[in-house]
Design an enzyme around this catalytic site. Structure first.
Site, PDB file in Angstrom:
ATOM      1  N   LYS A   9     -14.613  -6.929  -5.822  1.00 32.79           N
ATOM      2  CA  LYS A   9     -15.385  -5.678  -5.810  1.00 32.79           C
ATOM      3  C   LYS A   9     -14.626  -4.531  -6.444  1.00 32.79           C
ATOM      4  CE  LYS A   9     -15.129  -5.210  -0.736  1.00 32.79           C
ATOM      5  NZ  LYS A   9     -13.794  -5.630  -0.442  1.00 32.79           N
ATOM      6  N   LYS A  69     -10.618 -14.023  -9.925  1.00 29.76           N
ATOM      7  CA  LYS A  69     -11.574 -13.978  -8.813  1.00 29.76           C
ATOM      8  C   LYS A  69     -12.580 -12.841  -9.023  1.00 29.76           C
ATOM      9  CE  LYS A  69     -10.691 -11.981  -4.762  1.00 29.76           C
ATOM     10  NZ  LYS A  69     -10.445 -11.609  -3.373  1.00 29.76           N
ATOM     11  N   LYS A  83       0.815  -1.224   0.000  1.00 28.07           N
ATOM     12  CA  LYS A  83       0.000   0.000   0.000  1.00 28.07           C
ATOM     13  C   LYS A  83       0.842   1.265   0.000  1.00 28.07           C
ATOM     14  CE  LYS A  83      -4.405  -1.623   1.848  1.00 28.07           C
ATOM     15  NZ  LYS A  83      -5.467  -1.380   2.817  1.00 28.07           N
TER      16      LYS A  83
HETATM   17  P1  ATP Z   1     -10.965  -6.209  -3.284  1.00 32.10           P
HETATM   18  O1  ATP Z   1     -11.472  -6.123  -4.684  1.00 32.10           O
HETATM   19  O2  ATP Z   1     -10.938  -4.892  -2.554  1.00 32.10           O
HETATM   20  O3  ATP Z   1      -9.709  -7.022  -3.142  1.00 32.10           O
HETATM   21  P2  ATP Z   1     -12.613  -8.439  -2.691  1.00 32.10           P
HETATM   22  O4  ATP Z   1     -14.006  -8.374  -3.202  1.00 32.10           O
HETATM   23  O5  ATP Z   1     -11.631  -9.237  -3.475  1.00 32.10           O
HETATM   24  O6  ATP Z   1     -12.060  -6.981  -2.464  1.00 32.10           O
HETATM   25  P3  ATP Z   1     -11.768  -8.935   0.025  1.00 32.10           P
HETATM   26  O7  ATP Z   1     -12.090  -7.702   0.810  1.00 32.10           O
HETATM   27  O8  ATP Z   1     -10.362  -9.197  -0.407  1.00 32.10           O
HETATM   28  O9  ATP Z   1     -12.750  -8.997  -1.245  1.00 32.10           O
HETATM   29  O10 ATP Z   1     -12.266 -10.205   0.807  1.00 32.10           O
HETATM   30  C1  ATP Z   1     -13.277 -10.215   1.776  1.00 32.10           C
HETATM   31  C2  ATP Z   1     -13.661 -11.648   2.033  1.00 32.10           C
HETATM   32  O11 ATP Z   1     -14.426 -12.151   0.920  1.00 32.10           O
HETATM   33  C3  ATP Z   1     -12.483 -12.620   2.194  1.00 32.10           C
HETATM   34  O12 ATP Z   1     -12.805 -13.551   3.197  1.00 32.10           O
HETATM   35  C4  ATP Z   1     -12.394 -13.316   0.848  1.00 32.10           C
HETATM   36  O13 ATP Z   1     -11.873 -14.630   0.953  1.00 32.10           O
HETATM   37  C5  ATP Z   1     -13.837 -13.337   0.391  1.00 32.10           C
HETATM   38  N1  ATP Z   1     -13.944 -13.247  -1.064  1.00 32.10           N
HETATM   39  C6  ATP Z   1     -13.679 -12.158  -1.807  1.00 32.10           C
HETATM   40  N2  ATP Z   1     -13.896 -12.397  -3.113  1.00 32.10           N
HETATM   41  C7  ATP Z   1     -14.288 -13.688  -3.208  1.00 32.10           C
HETATM   42  C8  ATP Z   1     -14.662 -14.534  -4.295  1.00 32.10           C
HETATM   43  N3  ATP Z   1     -14.665 -14.097  -5.531  1.00 32.10           N
HETATM   44  N4  ATP Z   1     -15.030 -15.788  -4.032  1.00 32.10           N
HETATM   45  C9  ATP Z   1     -15.040 -16.238  -2.761  1.00 32.10           C
HETATM   46  N5  ATP Z   1     -14.708 -15.511  -1.686  1.00 32.10           N
HETATM   47  C10 ATP Z   1     -14.331 -14.248  -1.887  1.00 32.10           C
END
Ligand code: ATP
Ligand code: LTN
Length: 327
Positions: free
Chosen positions: A196, A193, A111
């Protein structure tokens, strides 16, 4: 009953991936543990946030969790910034954390590269996180892999504090890396994956997307030319992803799903996936909109604030005494 505590940053809208991979697990844990769930709003301001958006995101995250089944009667739900002891405990811990240790944190390394002129809070972030955890004598801290290093640091801080002051004052927490919930992939690029922060939102289902958008996104999901509803993550990542979503939301096994759709074309299959997603998300959305501006939401947070402030005050007073901050 063992205590579990986890914090979530209010930094954006929740996706179907977050729901399947994380929130559903939390709903399961609430039956087994004394669980504390808080919004890590003070952590979120370690990088720039628009104040109005942040405030909306805080409320929205609380409403989303409750709407998804995180039960306020089974969990203590609160805002980090509403319990003043987190920052106070954090300060004393900062004065007991070697400076060099914080520079080794991979999240800080990442970061601090991304944000020009980053602030000191980004560096001390893991100490506030240690305070969050240690105040409540948490046994387990469920976090994603990226946060494991921070929980281990909290444990190290607790251990060296206990040693320095000759007292078993802080409980040593353990990270709980959740059993891998299914990984949901992006609908347009199913090798990635679902995330968001993805730039192209066409491949991402947000929990609050309206029915039309959900259907459009699923009908537009990338598939393959085989035209058979069959699970094969290597050669058919798109269809396999849709099968995973169907499996997670219906409870049917992969082979039951393959059997059910063995004579269907992709259009029919996608329509059924969309019907299922809509039917699962609809009640969640209804409950969300009921909660978002409700007194009920404030009551949950007020109760959480009162309960956690009482616990934290006792811990903080003891902590002050241990380090000599008394007259
Ligand atoms: P960012 O885009 O900001 O990285 P993100 O949507 O990937 O956010 P995180 O904040 O990294 O999500 O993760 C929050 C929780 O949701 C974690 O426990 C992660 O394992 C789960 N998670 C996030 N995306 C997925 C996905 N596509 N499938 C399953 N679990 C997910
Ligand atoms: N850093 C975590 C949020 C967080 C947290 C915590 C998680 C802050 N304090 C204490 C568990 C325990 C994140 O970004 N997900």
């Amino acid at each position: 009953m063992k205590r579990f505590l986890t914090g979530l940053q209010p930094t954006g809208s929740i996706t179907l991936g977050n729901y399947i991979g994380a929130i559903k697990q939390m709903v399961k844990y609430q039956e087994e543990y004394d669980s504390f769930i808080f919004i890590a709003d003070m952590h979120s301001i370690t990088v720039p946030q628009d104040p109005e958006t942040l405030s909306k995101n805080i409320r929205s995250l609380v409403a989303t969790y409750i709407a998804c089944g995180v039960d306020p009667n089974k969990n203590t739900i609160f805002l980090q910034s509403e319990n003043i002891y987190h920052a106070n405990v954090s300060w004393i811990l900062e004065c007991n954390t070697p400076y060099g240790l914080l520079g080794r944190m991979t999240q800080f390394k990442d970061k601090s590269q991304k944000h020009q002129n980053f602030m000191a809070g980004l560096y001390t972030y893991p100490v506030l996180m240690a305070a969050d955890i240690l105040i409540y004598d948490s046994d387990y801290v469920p976090v994603g892999k990226d946060q494991k290093q921070h929980v281990e640091l909290a444990r190290d801080i607790a251990e060296s504090f206990n040693k320095r002051y000759g007292k078993e004052f802080f409980k040593l927490p353990e990270p709980l890396i959740p059993e891998e919930g299914a990984k949901i992939c992006d609908l347009i690029d199913p090798t990635k994956k679902m995330s968001k922060s993805a730039e192209n939102k066409k491949g991402v289902i947000m929990l609050l997307d309206d029915e039309k958008d959900i259907r459009k996104k699923i009908m537009g999901a990338t598939t393959d030319s085989e035209m058979i509803v069959r699970y094969d993550i290597e050669t058919k990542p798109g269809i396999s992803n849709l099968i995973t979503i169907y499996h997670e939301l219906s409870g049917m096994t992969i082979s039951q799903i393959e059997e059910k759709f063995k004579d269907s074309n992709y259009g029919t299959f996608k329509k059924e996936v969309a019907d299922l997603v809509v039917s699962v998300l609809k009640p969640i959305q209804d409950r969300y909109y009921e909660l978002i501006n409700s007194k009920e939401l404030d009551e949950v947070l007020d109760a959480g604030k009162i309960k956690t402030t009482e616990i934290a005050k006792i811990k903080y007073e003891e902590l002050k005494n241990i380090v000599g901050l008394y007259r």
